[in-house]
Design an enzyme around this catalytic site. Structure first.
Site, PDB file in Angstrom:
ATOM      1  N   ASP A  10      49.138  36.130   6.468  1.00 11.64           N
ATOM      2  CA  ASP A  10      48.142  35.070   6.770  1.00 11.64           C
ATOM      3  C   ASP A  10      46.599  35.742   6.521  1.00 11.64           C
ATOM      4  O   ASP A  10      46.688  37.333   6.099  1.00 11.64           O
ATOM      5  CB  ASP A  10      48.839  35.260   8.247  1.00 11.64           C
ATOM      6  CG  ASP A  10      47.616  34.587   9.461  1.00 11.64           C
ATOM      7  OD1 ASP A  10      47.556  33.404   9.055  1.00 11.64           O
ATOM      8  OD2 ASP A  10      47.719  35.025  10.032  1.00 11.64           O
ATOM      9  N   ASP A  39      43.831  34.524   8.847  1.00  2.00           N
ATOM     10  CA  ASP A  39      42.957  34.934  10.045  1.00  2.00           C
ATOM     11  C   ASP A  39      43.492  36.371  11.545  1.00  2.00           C
ATOM     12  O   ASP A  39      44.540  35.929  10.750  1.00  2.00           O
ATOM     13  CB  ASP A  39      42.425  33.701  10.486  1.00  2.00           C
ATOM     14  CG  ASP A  39      41.955  32.860  10.165  1.00  2.00           C
ATOM     15  OD1 ASP A  39      41.788  32.912   9.008  1.00  2.00           O
ATOM     16  OD2 ASP A  39      41.336  31.467  10.907  1.00  2.00           O
ATOM     17  N   GLU A  95      39.128  35.503  12.910  1.00  3.99           N
ATOM     18  CA  GLU A  95      39.065  33.865  12.927  1.00  3.99           C
ATOM     19  C   GLU A  95      38.258  32.578  12.417  1.00  3.99           C
ATOM     20  O   GLU A  95      37.200  32.244  13.729  1.00  3.99           O
ATOM     21  CB  GLU A  95      40.187  33.135  14.197  1.00  3.99           C
ATOM     22  CG  GLU A  95      40.781  33.735  15.122  1.00  3.99           C
ATOM     23  CD  GLU A  95      42.011  34.007  14.374  1.00  3.99           C
ATOM     24  OE1 GLU A  95      42.508  32.308  13.731  1.00  3.99           O
ATOM     25  OE2 GLU A  95      43.105  34.528  14.171  1.00  3.99           O
ATOM     26  N   ARG A 134      39.531  20.462  15.623  1.00  3.03           N
ATOM     27  CA  ARG A 134      38.854  20.869  15.805  1.00  3.03           C
ATOM     28  C   ARG A 134      38.091  21.045  14.566  1.00  3.03           C
ATOM     29  O   ARG A 134      36.227  20.794  14.941  1.00  3.03           O
ATOM     30  CB  ARG A 134      39.590  22.276  15.553  1.00  3.03           C
ATOM     31  CG  ARG A 134      40.249  22.738  16.670  1.00  3.03           C
ATOM     32  CD  ARG A 134      40.642  24.030  16.723  1.00  3.03           C
ATOM     33  NE  ARG A 134      42.007  23.693  15.870  1.00  3.03           N
ATOM     34  CZ  ARG A 134      42.840  25.082  15.870  1.00  3.03           C
ATOM     35  NH1 ARG A 134      42.757  26.081  16.275  1.00  3.03           N
ATOM     36  NH2 ARG A 134      44.305  24.981  15.255  1.00  3.03           N
ATOM     37  N   SER A 193      47.032  30.597   4.421  1.00  2.00           N
ATOM     38  CA  SER A 193      46.096  29.899   5.835  1.00  2.00           C
ATOM     39  C   SER A 193      45.937  28.780   5.635  1.00  2.00           C
ATOM     40  O   SER A 193      46.419  28.096   4.868  1.00  2.00           O
ATOM     41  CB  SER A 193      45.131  30.564   5.576  1.00  2.00           C
ATOM     42  OG  SER A 193      44.198  30.049   6.494  1.00  2.00           O
ATOM     43  N   GLY A 194      45.619  28.705   7.491  1.00  2.00           N
ATOM     44  CA  GLY A 194      45.787  26.889   8.262  1.00  2.00           C
ATOM     45  C   GLY A 194      44.299  27.187   8.233  1.00  2.00           C
ATOM     46  O   GLY A 194      43.903  26.563   8.183  1.00  2.00           O
ATOM     47  N   ASP A 207      50.539  36.702  12.726  1.00  2.00           N
ATOM     48  CA  ASP A 207      49.912  36.742  13.867  1.00  2.00           C
ATOM     49  C   ASP A 207      50.587  36.150  14.987  1.00  2.00           C
ATOM     50  O   ASP A 207      50.558  36.024  15.858  1.00  2.00           O
ATOM     51  CB  ASP A 207      48.617  37.804  13.962  1.00  2.00           C
ATOM     52  CG  ASP A 207      47.789  37.065  13.774  1.00  2.00           C
ATOM     53  OD1 ASP A 207      48.190  35.952  12.993  1.00  2.00           O
ATOM     54  OD2 ASP A 207      47.341  36.090  14.702  1.00  2.00           O
ATOM     55  N   ASN A 254      52.179  29.731  14.249  1.00  2.00           N
ATOM     56  CA  ASN A 254      51.644  29.573  12.340  1.00  2.00           C
ATOM     57  C   ASN A 254      53.182  30.206  10.961  1.00  2.00           C
ATOM     58  O   ASN A 254      53.329  30.124  10.665  1.00  2.00           O
ATOM     59  CB  ASN A 254      50.864  28.709  12.443  1.00  2.00           C
ATOM     60  CG  ASN A 254      50.454  27.704  11.615  1.00  2.00           C
ATOM     61  OD1 ASN A 254      51.119  26.830  12.131  1.00  2.00           O
ATOM     62  ND2 ASN A 254      49.966  27.810  10.777  1.00  2.00           N
TER      63      ASN A 254
END
Length: 311
Positions: free
Chosen positions: A98, A100, A107, A143, A186-187, A254, A257
């Site tokens: 991941d 972030d 983030e 967001r 990553s998201g 972490d 997700n």
């Protein structure tokens, strides 16, 4: 009498902490014995940035060891990783992480929100998602919609504030030098992540993409959404590209997700993760050094320093 090399079913237990006292080692050894395990070998694999002690165990079960070692590990603030031994431990690996709060300390969506003056609104949506009131895609789109109308130059402003997690550069450089594969999933957003990946020499990258028109953020995303399932699929796709079996993949994350990716990988590592993720992963690291992952993979500090000397 069998030599260590002749024994089958061996298990590696790696203990990591800033400091590991003789008393802690003695209690861990007692826990191992309580499962019926025999310590065939014990040695220190690192003393910087963490102390890493590896036990080679015979006659025990991995799940029993994790359960037995847990209370002592918590008492002394030690992270414990339990892995089966064998040739696979030293096979070529694919490490997918991941971004972030894992590869980087920040983030990105929070940084963008603060820069756009919508930090409080974004935090409210994030908290709602964490309570289970919104799924990841819905919360992400909500967001991102708050960024509408902002100049795309704000992305460069935010990128300048990003810092790699301590040990990240060492982890990736060492894996590359030793011939292992590395991937980022990553998201977050490709406009921020791709330059970081390029700088680190990582070609396997998958993330979401902010829609930009006439140098202005539209408040939308383009392309498929990389969510929990998307991360797991990315790991499978990267493994196929690298021609590495899923058994030889490692996923590091972490948050919730990352759970599917961690479950899909041969070894899941929770890095400074939420409790739910730590429970799901086979290994958990709570120190702020990403290169400590190398010690779990059986790469010692001398190997790391040697790879750095040959740059």
């Amino acid at each position: 009498m069998q030599s260590i090399a002749q024994k089958i079913g061996l298990i590696h237990v790696t203990a990591l902490a800033q400091k590991i006292t003789p008393g802690a080692i003695a209690e861990l050894a007692t826990d191992i014995a309580s499962t019926g395990g025999n310590i065939e070998r014990i040695h220190r694999t690192a003393s910087f940035p963490l102390t890493a002690i590896e036990f080679l165990i015979s006659g025990a079960n991995s799940d029993s060891l994790r359960t037995s070692l847990g209370p002592t590990a918590k008492k002394f603030g030690i992270d414990i990783a339990v892995q089966n031994s064998g040739l696979n431990r030293f096979a070529r690996k694919l490490v997918v992480m991941d971004v972030d709060s894992t590869l980087i300390e920040q983030e990105v969506i929070d940084l963008l929100a603060e820069a756009c003056g919508v930090g409080e609104q974004v935090r409210s949506i994030t908290e709602s998602a964490m309570r289970g009131e919104l799924d990841f895609e819905t919360s992400l789109r909500k967001r991102v919609s708050l960024l509408k109308g902002q100049p795309s130059t704000i992305i460069d402003d935010v990128a300048a504030k990003i810092s790699l997690t301590p040990g990240a550069r060492t982890l990736i450089r060492t894996l590359n030098k030793l011939g292992h594969g590395v991937g980022l999933v990553s998201g977050g957003f490709s406009q921020v992540i791709n330059p970081i990946a390029q700088q680190l020499g990582i070609v396997n990258v998958r993330s979401n993409t902010l829609d930009i028109m006439d140098n202005v953020l539209t408040g939308n995303l383009t392309g498929p959404i990389i969510d929990r399932a998307g991360k797991a699929q990315a790991l499978k796709d990267f493994a196929a590209v690298e021609k590495i079996s899923l058994a030889n993949t490692i996923a590091i994350g972490d948050g919730a997700n990352d759970l599917d990716m961690i479950a899909t990988a041969g070894l899941g590592i929770a890095f400074n993760a939420k409790p739910k993720v730590q429970e799901a992963a086979q290994s958990a690291l709570n120190a702020p050094y990403l290169d400590s992952v190398l010690f779990i993979l059986g790469i010692n500090r001398e190997d790391i320093e040697e790879s750095e000397r040959t740059d």
